[in-house]
Design a protein around this motif. Structure first.
Motif, PDB file in Angstrom:
ATOM      1  N   GLY A  20       0.778  -1.235   0.000  1.00  0.00           N
ATOM      2  CA  GLY A  20       0.000   0.000   0.000  1.00  0.00           C
ATOM      3  C   GLY A  20       0.806   1.281   0.000  1.00  0.00           C
ATOM      4  N   PHE A  21       2.129   1.175   0.050  1.00  0.00           N
ATOM      5  CA  PHE A  21       2.936   2.382  -0.045  1.00  0.00           C
ATOM      6  C   PHE A  21       2.953   2.862  -1.495  1.00  0.00           C
ATOM      7  CE2 PHE A  21       4.697   0.464   3.830  1.00  0.00           C
ATOM      8  CZ  PHE A  21       4.587   1.550   4.689  1.00  0.00           C
ATOM      9  N   ALA A  22       2.961   4.180  -1.667  1.00  0.00           N
ATOM     10  CA  ALA A  22       2.979   4.756  -3.011  1.00  0.00           C
ATOM     11  C   ALA A  22       4.390   5.069  -3.472  1.00  0.00           C
ATOM     12  CB  ALA A  22       2.152   6.040  -3.032  1.00  0.00           C
ATOM     13  N   GLY A  78       6.512   6.347   1.499  1.00  0.00           N
ATOM     14  CA  GLY A  78       5.432   7.320   1.471  1.00  0.00           C
ATOM     15  C   GLY A  78       4.112   6.663   1.134  1.00  0.00           C
ATOM     16  N   MET A  79       3.058   7.067   1.849  1.00  0.00           N
ATOM     17  CA  MET A  79       1.710   6.561   1.590  1.00  0.00           C
ATOM     18  C   MET A  79       0.832   7.757   1.235  1.00  0.00           C
ATOM     19  SD  MET A  79      -0.454   3.934   4.033  1.00  0.00           S
ATOM     20  CE  MET A  79       0.739   2.602   3.878  1.00  0.00           C
ATOM     21  N   SER A  80       0.186   7.707   0.094  1.00  0.00           N
ATOM     22  CA  SER A  80      -0.563   8.855  -0.406  1.00  0.00           C
ATOM     23  C   SER A  80      -1.883   9.040   0.328  1.00  0.00           C
ATOM     24  CB  SER A  80      -0.843   8.700  -1.897  1.00  0.00           C
ATOM     25  OG  SER A  80      -1.677   9.753  -2.360  1.00  0.00           O
ATOM     26  N   TYR A  81      -2.188  10.304   0.629  1.00  0.00           N
ATOM     27  CA  TYR A  81      -3.511  10.635   1.160  1.00  0.00           C
ATOM     28  C   TYR A  81      -4.133  11.768   0.355  1.00  0.00           C
ATOM     29  CZ  TYR A  81      -1.369  14.601   3.733  1.00  0.00           C
ATOM     30  OH  TYR A  81      -0.707  15.765   4.079  1.00  0.00           O
ATOM     31  N   ALA A  82      -3.795  11.825  -0.941  1.00  0.00           N
ATOM     32  CA  ALA A  82      -4.316  12.879  -1.810  1.00  0.00           C
ATOM     33  C   ALA A  82      -5.838  12.951  -1.707  1.00  0.00           C
ATOM     34  CB  ALA A  82      -3.895  12.611  -3.263  1.00  0.00           C
ATOM     35  N   PRO A  83      -6.379  14.125  -1.413  1.00  0.00           N
ATOM     36  CA  PRO A  83      -7.826  14.236  -1.176  1.00  0.00           C
ATOM     37  C   PRO A  83      -8.631  14.235  -2.464  1.00  0.00           C
ATOM     38  CG  PRO A  83      -6.797  16.384  -0.988  1.00  0.00           C
ATOM     39  CD  PRO A  83      -5.677  15.399  -1.189  1.00  0.00           C
ATOM     40  N   PRO A  84      -9.856  13.736  -2.404  1.00  0.00           N
ATOM     41  CA  PRO A  84     -10.707  13.705  -3.595  1.00  0.00           C
ATOM     42  C   PRO A  84     -11.324  15.057  -3.922  1.00  0.00           C
ATOM     43  CG  PRO A  84     -11.884  12.762  -1.735  1.00  0.00           C
ATOM     44  CD  PRO A  84     -10.477  13.025  -1.267  1.00  0.00           C
ATOM     45  N   ASP A 164       5.022  12.747  -8.376  1.00  0.00           N
ATOM     46  CA  ASP A 164       3.887  11.862  -8.640  1.00  0.00           C
ATOM     47  C   ASP A 164       2.742  12.026  -7.647  1.00  0.00           C
ATOM     48  OD1 ASP A 164       5.268  10.579 -10.782  1.00  0.00           O
ATOM     49  OD2 ASP A 164       6.394   9.429  -9.302  1.00  0.00           O
ATOM     50  N   HIS A 165       3.039  12.531  -6.445  1.00  0.00           N
ATOM     51  CA  HIS A 165       2.020  12.572  -5.398  1.00  0.00           C
ATOM     52  C   HIS A 165       1.842  13.956  -4.773  1.00  0.00           C
ATOM     53  CE1 HIS A 165       2.146   8.234  -5.769  1.00  0.00           C
ATOM     54  NE2 HIS A 165       3.447   8.270  -5.574  1.00  0.00           N
ATOM     55  N   GLY A 166       2.460  14.952  -5.368  1.00  0.00           N
ATOM     56  CA  GLY A 166       2.313  16.302  -4.855  1.00  0.00           C
ATOM     57  C   GLY A 166       2.785  16.413  -3.418  1.00  0.00           C
ATOM     58  N   SER A 167       2.025  17.160  -2.630  1.00  0.00           N
ATOM     59  CA  SER A 167       2.375  17.378  -1.221  1.00  0.00           C
ATOM     60  C   SER A 167       1.611  16.457  -0.278  1.00  0.00           C
ATOM     61  CB  SER A 167       2.098  18.846  -0.846  1.00  0.00           C
ATOM     62  OG  SER A 167       3.021  19.716  -1.460  1.00  0.00           O
ATOM     63  N   TRP A 168       1.106  15.349  -0.824  1.00  0.00           N
ATOM     64  CA  TRP A 168       0.197  14.499  -0.043  1.00  0.00           C
ATOM     65  C   TRP A 168       0.797  13.127   0.265  1.00  0.00           C
ATOM     66  CZ3 TRP A 168      -2.967  17.993   1.436  1.00  0.00           C
ATOM     67  CH2 TRP A 168      -3.486  18.954   0.566  1.00  0.00           C
ATOM     68  N   ALA A 256      -0.995  14.339  -8.643  1.00  0.00           N
ATOM     69  CA  ALA A 256      -1.356  13.370  -7.600  1.00  0.00           C
ATOM     70  C   ALA A 256      -2.714  12.762  -7.912  1.00  0.00           C
ATOM     71  CB  ALA A 256      -1.388  14.048  -6.240  1.00  0.00           C
ATOM     72  N   GLU A 257      -2.763  11.461  -7.936  1.00  0.00           N
ATOM     73  CA  GLU A 257      -4.034  10.788  -8.137  1.00  0.00           C
ATOM     74  C   GLU A 257      -4.832  10.796  -6.845  1.00  0.00           C
ATOM     75  OE1 GLU A 257      -3.574   6.905  -9.667  1.00  0.00           O
ATOM     76  OE2 GLU A 257      -2.431   7.522 -11.430  1.00  0.00           O
ATOM     77  N   ASP A 258      -6.139  10.873  -6.984  1.00  0.00           N
ATOM     78  CA  ASP A 258      -7.028  10.798  -5.831  1.00  0.00           C
ATOM     79  C   ASP A 258      -6.766   9.497  -5.074  1.00  0.00           C
ATOM     80  OD1 ASP A 258      -9.116  10.603  -4.051  1.00  0.00           O
ATOM     81  OD2 ASP A 258     -10.665  10.411  -5.573  1.00  0.00           O
ATOM     82  N   ALA A 259      -6.434   9.617  -3.783  1.00  0.00           N
ATOM     83  CA  ALA A 259      -6.110   8.430  -2.988  1.00  0.00           C
ATOM     84  C   ALA A 259      -7.337   7.861  -2.281  1.00  0.00           C
ATOM     85  CB  ALA A 259      -5.038   8.778  -1.951  1.00  0.00           C
ATOM     86  N   ALA A 260      -8.530   8.285  -2.708  1.00  0.00           N
ATOM     87  CA  ALA A 260      -9.740   7.817  -2.029  1.00  0.00           C
ATOM     88  C   ALA A 260      -9.897   6.308  -2.105  1.00  0.00           C
ATOM     89  CB  ALA A 260     -10.974   8.496  -2.624  1.00  0.00           C
ATOM     90  N   ALA A 261      -9.259   5.714  -3.118  1.00  0.00           N
ATOM     91  CA  ALA A 261      -9.336   4.259  -3.218  1.00  0.00           C
ATOM     92  C   ALA A 261      -8.711   3.590  -2.003  1.00  0.00           C
ATOM     93  CB  ALA A 261      -8.650   3.788  -4.497  1.00  0.00           C
TER      94      ALA A 261
END
Length: 382
Positions: A20-22, A78-84, A164-168, A256-261
């Protein structure tokens, strides 16, 4: 087990992504020799505010081998938490309290540490050696170490930025006694952009790449225990836990892709847009129930109510007057003081009436000061 260190490194990276790490990168344990001096300079300036724990363990924090001399390599994850949704969308919603994206779901410490431990077990089974895992609470400087491991770079807001994941990204670390080939450090890609600096409501950046915690809304609403300095109360607006502004405006977030998944970080409905009136009614038991399993729980009920009162004072909403007035009798001085300020902002007439019957009976000097300052401001306004 393999004797090929490059093959082992890539196998670890693949397992990390499967867990699950990005992002996953490798660095030598002595990869950031400049960090100790930069930390000393920052601490000597007093920019850490009341976070004495940062100074108390600065020897450990300054370099990984100061914490664990046997470490040879670092695995930074790093684990992404990019918001939707746009984290700034609630800025104009006066009756809503804004909670930083990272704290709207489950406690990231638990989620990241669980994945780190799973990776650590896999590594021991595969290659042996000794290791230690760290998530935020230990004296490890994850951001410069992550930059050294190629995950991204420390942006002008001082947080890690990824192409790839911005600041998230939530960051974690594994120190190991194994010698693993390092990845290349990441170049700084901020260029001339100063969007994060310009976005800060309290001018918390004395210069690019350096944050003065004493002016930072995240520090003021989370770490700071006493009354929030008056100069920062209005700029706080309706932020009641943390601040996403400098992160949210980073142009690299568009990649950054939406990490809502990753449902582990999905926002809980009651934390995505909480009503200030509901928050102001919380006693200690209700606070613990609402914020169970959330990183917010650690600040305690009194600081949360203090923060909600600052937001209420900025709201201009007469409907919040009843809970604000009720909190003038709260057992916690930091809550009573914030209630004084909020009442003076919401209804000067109600404030004058309450002052006439309450101020002389107040025994806490910080609350007395709130009454006196508000009275003086009211006199000037007249």
């Amino acid at each position: 087990m393999t004797d090929d260190p490059i093959a082992l490194r890539e196998a670890i990276r693949a397992e990390a992504l499967a867990l699950g790490f990005a992002a996953c990168g490798f660095a030598r344990a002595d990869a950031t020799p400049e960090s100790a001096a930069r930390l000393d300079e920052w601490l000597e300036s007093g920019a850490h505010g009341s976070m004495e724990w940062m100074e108390a363990r600065k020897t450990h924090r300054g370099r990984p081998q100061g914490l664990w001399p046997e470490s040879r390599s670092l695995i930074m994850l790093g684990m992404s938490y990019a918001p939707p949704e746009d984290p700034l969308r609630l800025a104009g919603e006066a009756g809503i309290g804004r909670i930083s994206v990272y704290a709207q779901g489950a406690d990231y410490h638990d989620i990241v540490k669980k994945a780190l431990k799973a990776l650590a077990r896999w590594m021991i089974d595969r290659a042996g050696g000794e290791l230690k895992v760290f998530v935020d609470t230990a004296p490890v400087m994850e951001k410069p170490l992550s930059a050294a491991a190629g995950l991204g770079w420390q942006g002008k807001h001082s947080n890690l930025v990824s192409r790839d994941h911005g600041s998230w990204l939530f960051l974690g670390a594994i120190m190991t006694s194994l010698d693993l080939p390092p990845d290349d450090a990441h170049d700084d890609r901020c260029g001339s952009c100063n969007a994060c600096q310009a976005a800060c409501p309290t001018d918390a950046f004395p210069r690019p790449y350096v944050v003065d915690a004493r002016r930072c809304i995240s520090y003021l609403t989370i770490e700071h225990q006493g009354p929030i300095p008056e100069e920062f109360r209005e700029p706080i607006g309706n932020r009641i836990y943390g601040c996403d502004d400098c992160l949210a405006v980073c142009p690299w977030n568009k990649f950054a892709e939406d990490a809502a998944a990753n449902r582990a970080f999905a926002a809980r409905a009651e934390l995505a847009a909480p009503e200030l009136g509901d928050l102001l009614a919380l006693d200690d038991a209700a606070f613990r129930a609402v914020f169970a399993g959330s990183p917010i729980k650690r600040i305690g009920r009194d600081r949360m109510i203090r923060n909600a009162l600052i937001a209420a004072g900025n709201s201009g909403l007469a409907g919040l007057l009843p809970p604000v007035r009720a909190l003038l009798d709260d057992p916690a001085a930091v809550v009573r003081g914030a209630a004084v300020w909020a009442l003076a902002r919401l209804d000067p007439s109600a404030f004058a009436a309450e002052h006439a019957c309450r101020a002389t009976g107040e025994g806490d000097v910080t609350v007395v000061n709130e009454w006196n300052v508000a009275v003086a401001k009211a006199a000037v306004a007249r």
